[in-house]
Design a protein around this motif. Structure first.
Motif, PDB file in Angstrom:
ATOM      1  N   ASN A 237      48.000  -3.616  75.617  1.00  0.00           N
ATOM      2  CA  ASN A 237      47.451  -2.303  75.301  1.00  0.00           C
ATOM      3  C   ASN A 237      46.115  -2.527  74.595  1.00  0.00           C
ATOM      4  O   ASN A 237      46.054  -3.280  73.628  1.00  0.00           O
ATOM      5  N   PRO A 238      45.006  -1.925  75.077  1.00  0.00           N
ATOM      6  CA  PRO A 238      43.693  -2.248  74.498  1.00  0.00           C
ATOM      7  C   PRO A 238      43.466  -1.631  73.117  1.00  0.00           C
ATOM      8  O   PRO A 238      42.552  -2.036  72.395  1.00  0.00           O
ATOM      9  N   TYR A 239      44.271  -0.640  72.722  1.00  0.00           N
ATOM     10  CA  TYR A 239      44.005   0.035  71.450  1.00  0.00           C
ATOM     11  C   TYR A 239      44.460  -0.846  70.298  1.00  0.00           C
ATOM     12  O   TYR A 239      45.593  -1.329  70.271  1.00  0.00           O
ATOM     13  N   GLU A 240      43.559  -1.036  69.359  1.00  0.00           N
ATOM     14  CA  GLU A 240      43.740  -1.997  68.267  1.00  0.00           C
ATOM     15  C   GLU A 240      44.860  -1.571  67.316  1.00  0.00           C
ATOM     16  O   GLU A 240      44.852  -0.461  66.784  1.00  0.00           O
ATOM     17  N   THR A 241      45.836  -2.431  67.095  1.00  0.00           N
ATOM     18  CA  THR A 241      46.853  -2.207  66.060  1.00  0.00           C
ATOM     19  C   THR A 241      46.927  -3.412  65.138  1.00  0.00           C
ATOM     20  O   THR A 241      47.702  -3.432  64.180  1.00  0.00           O
TER      21      THR A 241
ATOM     22  N   ASN B 221      48.180  -5.858  68.943  1.00  0.00           N
ATOM     23  CA  ASN B 221      48.260  -5.479  70.359  1.00  0.00           C
ATOM     24  C   ASN B 221      48.005  -6.651  71.308  1.00  0.00           C
ATOM     25  O   ASN B 221      48.273  -6.543  72.500  1.00  0.00           O
TER      26      ASN B 221
END
Ligand SMILES: *Cc1c(COP(=O)(O)O)cnc(C)c1O
Length: 345
Positions: free
Chosen positions: A37-41, A44
């Motif tokens: 998933n490219p969204y930064e957590t 990820n």
């Protein structure tokens, strides 16, 4: 025997899983190759499958080539992987000492590998000739644990060397407690022995049992096979970060080791005066094996007072023995006071 001849043929032949991070290991770019998933957590992305940053740091600390390091999910993972690399289920065997750490036998049993248990002497010392007498062509690995759990003592190094010289298979020395011993262990001798494997861990002296990272030191060929059979991402991102923090701030670890060694001496001195203590076995670790006059009653009394120790009465040569970890100053004091209160019937 050549190392390659010791590897199970299926392990030699198999093609390992090739992860996205195996096929492209650069750090920069737009990563569209791992279905992350490219969204930064912060989590990820998959972890580095070879934990390069940790190994670079560890290599400097241990004065060892980083290609001789493998990191596993605790020491328990390499114990299992080594058995799977070298032991053919249904026909091969390992030798373990008795008593010693239980996981060697468990990992062997899971893999349908026979365990040959060679007793230590009554003082938990290694007799190399006794081990050598049990070697046959199906014995592929000998597991030695030094300092030994549950006895706490370092094994005599010349006896260990005798086994390393005589045995054509793999010798594993589990040094989970080596930092409490004041001995350099076998790391300085690793280069002389391509069949030697040394296990250490972040779980004891480093104070990170919850992290689950074990260190394996061995020749690059053995490390190659460990990497070949391991689950690709066996050390998660959080554990890798935490291990790096700890390696970079390791002053505290050294202080804690020194405190625990002092506390161990103090505890031994005071326990020796206790009327119920029959024998204290010498300890090179952060625990002490103690023979009481009536261990079950002492154990029950401690439990009743909220102090949990390990009952080792049923292990080989462990009659009436309890294994007690060295705690904080306050914990040790509470232990001693609780023991002093004990009135046998
Ligand atoms: C505690 C211990 C370990 C550590 O195992 P991890 O899986 O690294 O936590 C290894 N060997 C021995 C003998 C131990 O007592």
């Amino acid at each position: 025997m050549k190392l390659e001849a010791l590897i199970r043929p299926n392990i030699k032949k198999m093609k390992p899983y090739s992860s996205a991070r195996d096929e492209y290991s650069g750090a920069d770019g737009i990563f569209l190759d791992a279905n992350e998933n490219p969204y930064e957590t912060g989590l990820n992305r998959y972890p580095d499958p070879y934990q390069r940053e940790i190994k670079t740091n560890l290599a400097a600390i241990k004065a060892i080539d980083p290609r001789k390091i493998f990191l596993g999910n605790g020491s328990d993972e390499p114990i299992d992987l080594l058995i799977r690399i070298f032991c053919e289920p249904g026909s091969d065997k390992i030798i373990t000492l008795d008593p010693s750490y239980g996981m060697y036998g468990v990992a062997a049993a899971i893999n349908n590998v026979t365990v040959v248990r060679v007793p230590l002497t009554e003082n938990f010392e290694l007799n190399a000739d006794e081990v050598i007498r049990h070697i046959d062509p199906n014995v592929k690995i000998i597991f030695l644990c030094s300092p030994n759990n549950p006895s706490g003592n370092l094994l005599n190094k010349d006896e260990v060397r005798k086994i390393i010289r005589m045995f054509p298979g793999i010798v594993v020395i589990d040094e989970a407690y080596i930092d409490f011993s004041g001995d350099p262990g076998f790391l300085p001798e690793l280069d002389e022995h391509p069949h030697l494997v040394i296990l250490q861990t972040f779980s004891k002296a480093w104070g990170l049992a919850g992290l689950r990272i074990g260190m394996t030191f061995a020749s690059p060929r053995i490390i190659h096979y460990l990497n070949k059979v391991k689950p690709p991402y066996n050390i998660n991102v959080l554990s890798q970060q935490k291990a790096l923090d700890s390696l970079r701030n390791r002053g505290k670890v050294g202080e804690e080791i020194r405190s625990l060694i002092d506390a161990r001496s103090a505890l031994i001195k005071q326990l020796a005066q206790h009327p119920l203590v029959e024998k204290i076995f010498p300890s090179d670790s952060n625990f002490i094996l103690i023979r009481f006059t009536a261990a079950p009653a002492v154990f029950a009394h401690l439990i009743k007072n909220g102090i949990i120790v390990r009952d080792r009465t049923s292990v080989k040569h462990g009659e009436n023995c309890l294994r007690i970890s060295v705690g904080t100053e306050q914990e040790n004091e509470k232990l001693l006071n609780t023991l002093a209160d004990f009135k046998p019937l």
